[in-house]
Design a protein around this motif. Structure first.
Motif, PDB file in Angstrom:
ATOM      1  N   GLU A   2      10.229 -18.172   0.990  1.00  0.00           N
ATOM      2  CA  GLU A   2      10.877 -16.422   1.906  1.00  0.00           C
ATOM      3  C   GLU A   2      11.671 -16.694   2.697  1.00  0.00           C
ATOM      4  N   GLU A   3      11.838 -17.749   4.023  1.00  0.00           N
ATOM      5  CA  GLU A   3      13.082 -17.714   5.286  1.00  0.00           C
ATOM      6  C   GLU A   3      14.215 -17.936   4.739  1.00  0.00           C
ATOM      7  N   LEU A   4      14.052 -19.066   3.335  1.00  0.00           N
ATOM      8  CA  LEU A   4      14.749 -20.137   2.693  1.00  0.00           C
ATOM      9  C   LEU A   4      15.444 -19.410   2.530  1.00  0.00           C
ATOM     10  N   ILE A   5      14.904 -19.079   1.439  1.00  0.00           N
ATOM     11  CA  ILE A   5      15.716 -17.885   0.535  1.00  0.00           C
ATOM     12  C   ILE A   5      16.571 -16.829   0.788  1.00  0.00           C
ATOM     13  N   ARG A   6      15.980 -15.777   2.431  1.00  0.00           N
ATOM     14  CA  ARG A   6      16.902 -14.986   2.523  1.00  0.00           C
ATOM     15  C   ARG A   6      18.012 -15.675   3.182  1.00  0.00           C
ATOM     16  N   ALA A   7      17.541 -16.486   4.013  1.00  0.00           N
ATOM     17  CA  ALA A   7      19.450 -17.390   4.327  1.00  0.00           C
ATOM     18  C   ALA A   7      20.042 -17.312   3.641  1.00  0.00           C
ATOM     19  N   ILE A   8      19.655 -18.227   1.691  1.00  0.00           N
ATOM     20  CA  ILE A   8      20.289 -18.368   1.017  1.00  0.00           C
ATOM     21  C   ILE A   8      21.498 -17.584   0.359  1.00  0.00           C
ATOM     22  N   GLU A   9      20.361 -16.404   0.043  1.00  0.00           N
ATOM     23  CA  GLU A   9      20.745 -14.833   0.236  1.00  0.00           C
ATOM     24  C   GLU A   9      21.650 -14.020   0.788  1.00  0.00           C
ATOM     25  N   GLY A  10      22.273 -14.683   2.076  1.00  0.00           N
ATOM     26  CA  GLY A  10      22.751 -14.292   3.320  1.00  0.00           C
ATOM     27  C   GLY A  10      23.999 -15.183   3.453  1.00  0.00           C
ATOM     28  N   LEU A  11      24.561 -15.656   2.475  1.00  0.00           N
ATOM     29  CA  LEU A  11      25.760 -16.865   2.579  1.00  0.00           C
ATOM     30  C   LEU A  11      26.592 -15.952   0.976  1.00  0.00           C
ATOM     31  N   GLU A  12      27.269 -15.439   1.321  1.00  0.00           N
ATOM     32  CA  GLU A  12      27.589 -14.514   0.597  1.00  0.00           C
ATOM     33  C   GLU A  12      28.871 -15.671   0.439  1.00  0.00           C
ATOM     34  N   LYS A  13      28.478 -16.053  -1.475  1.00  0.00           N
ATOM     35  CA  LYS A  13      29.077 -16.447  -2.299  1.00  0.00           C
ATOM     36  C   LYS A  13      30.989 -16.581  -1.554  1.00  0.00           C
ATOM     37  N   GLY A  48      21.560 -18.270  -4.826  1.00  0.00           N
ATOM     38  CA  GLY A  48      23.233 -18.481  -4.846  1.00  0.00           C
ATOM     39  C   GLY A  48      22.947 -19.910  -4.556  1.00  0.00           C
ATOM     40  N   ALA A  49      21.919 -21.094  -4.314  1.00  0.00           N
ATOM     41  CA  ALA A  49      22.282 -22.021  -3.766  1.00  0.00           C
ATOM     42  C   ALA A  49      23.262 -23.285  -5.358  1.00  0.00           C
ATOM     43  N   ASP A  50      24.130 -24.301  -5.493  1.00  0.00           N
ATOM     44  CA  ASP A  50      25.069 -24.842  -6.158  1.00  0.00           C
ATOM     45  C   ASP A  50      24.497 -26.076  -6.416  1.00  0.00           C
ATOM     46  N   ILE A  51      24.170 -27.025  -5.453  1.00  0.00           N
ATOM     47  CA  ILE A  51      23.230 -28.214  -5.498  1.00  0.00           C
ATOM     48  C   ILE A  51      22.148 -27.673  -4.872  1.00  0.00           C
ATOM     49  N   ILE A  52      20.757 -28.360  -5.403  1.00  0.00           N
ATOM     50  CA  ILE A  52      19.433 -28.591  -5.384  1.00  0.00           C
ATOM     51  C   ILE A  52      18.942 -29.170  -4.762  1.00  0.00           C
ATOM     52  N   LYS A  53      18.501 -29.917  -3.597  1.00  0.00           N
ATOM     53  CA  LYS A  53      17.564 -31.242  -4.275  1.00  0.00           C
ATOM     54  C   LYS A  53      16.086 -31.065  -3.728  1.00  0.00           C
ATOM     55  N   ILE A  54      15.522 -31.799  -4.107  1.00  0.00           N
ATOM     56  CA  ILE A  54      14.487 -31.809  -3.811  1.00  0.00           C
ATOM     57  C   ILE A  54      13.020 -32.457  -3.562  1.00  0.00           C
ATOM     58  N   VAL A  55      12.402 -32.578  -2.134  1.00  0.00           N
ATOM     59  CA  VAL A  55      11.796 -33.888  -2.124  1.00  0.00           C
ATOM     60  C   VAL A  55      10.334 -33.706  -1.810  1.00  0.00           C
ATOM     61  N   SER A  56       9.546 -34.383  -2.177  1.00  0.00           N
ATOM     62  CA  SER A  56       8.216 -34.035  -2.447  1.00  0.00           C
ATOM     63  C   SER A  56       7.572 -35.784  -1.961  1.00  0.00           C
ATOM     64  N   ILE A  57       6.098 -36.184  -1.253  1.00  0.00           N
ATOM     65  CA  ILE A  57       5.764 -36.672  -1.189  1.00  0.00           C
ATOM     66  C   ILE A  57       4.821 -37.281  -2.446  1.00  0.00           C
ATOM     67  N   ALA A  58       5.016 -38.576  -2.747  1.00  0.00           N
ATOM     68  CA  ALA A  58       4.234 -39.269  -3.806  1.00  0.00           C
ATOM     69  C   ALA A  58       3.111 -40.003  -4.161  1.00  0.00           C
ATOM     70  N   ASN A  59       1.348 -39.692  -3.467  1.00  0.00           N
ATOM     71  CA  ASN A  59       0.566 -40.278  -3.460  1.00  0.00           C
ATOM     72  C   ASN A  59      -0.065 -41.585  -4.479  1.00  0.00           C
ATOM     73  N   ASN A  60       0.909 -41.437  -5.251  1.00  0.00           N
ATOM     74  CA  ASN A  60       0.707 -42.180  -6.012  1.00  0.00           C
ATOM     75  C   ASN A  60       1.963 -42.321  -7.859  1.00  0.00           C
ATOM     76  N   ILE A  61       1.576 -43.372  -8.276  1.00  0.00           N
ATOM     77  CA  ILE A  61       2.779 -43.372  -9.211  1.00  0.00           C
ATOM     78  C   ILE A  61       2.876 -42.013  -9.785  1.00  0.00           C
ATOM     79  N   THR A  62       1.514 -40.982 -10.220  1.00  0.00           N
ATOM     80  CA  THR A  62       1.551 -40.525 -11.133  1.00  0.00           C
ATOM     81  C   THR A  62       1.916 -38.998 -10.372  1.00  0.00           C
ATOM     82  N   ASP A  63       2.496 -39.400  -9.478  1.00  0.00           N
ATOM     83  CA  ASP A  63       2.554 -37.863  -8.692  1.00  0.00           C
ATOM     84  C   ASP A  63       3.844 -37.312  -8.968  1.00  0.00           C
TER      85      ASP A  63
END
Length: 83
Positions: A2-13, A48-63
């Motif tokens: 929620e803190e991340l979303i508020r920060a993004i919304e605070g940056l007006e285009k 309001g993000a233009d480009i999104i990068k998501i990084v997650s952990i993979a404990n095995n190949i199926t993750d």
């Protein structure tokens, strides 16, 4: 999150001087499900993000599978890290 979303919304285009906003979300705790990824990407994009990068952990190949599902149908950049 929620803190991340508020920060993004605070940056007006109109105040970005034609710059793209890149939001990078790192989840180092658990593997994300397809549902988690979809909800997260949607929230970040709607905020309001233009480009999104998501990084997650993979404990095995199926993750990695939920991220591979999204590669074909989204403009989100996904990464998996492992131990």
């Amino acid at each position: 999150m929620e803190e991340l979303i508020r920060a993004i919304e605070g940056l007006e285009k109109k105040n970005r001087n034609n710059c793209k906003l890149i939001v990078s979300y790192h989840n180092n705790g658990v593997s994300l499900t397809a549902e988690d990824l979809g909800g997260l990407a949607t929230k970040i994009q709607e905020a309001g993000a233009d480009i999104i990068k998501i990084v997650s952990i993979a404990n095995n190949i199926t993750d990695c599978y939920p991220m591979l599902q999204f590669l074909a149908c989204s403009k989100v950049c996904f990464f998996c890290t492992g131990s």
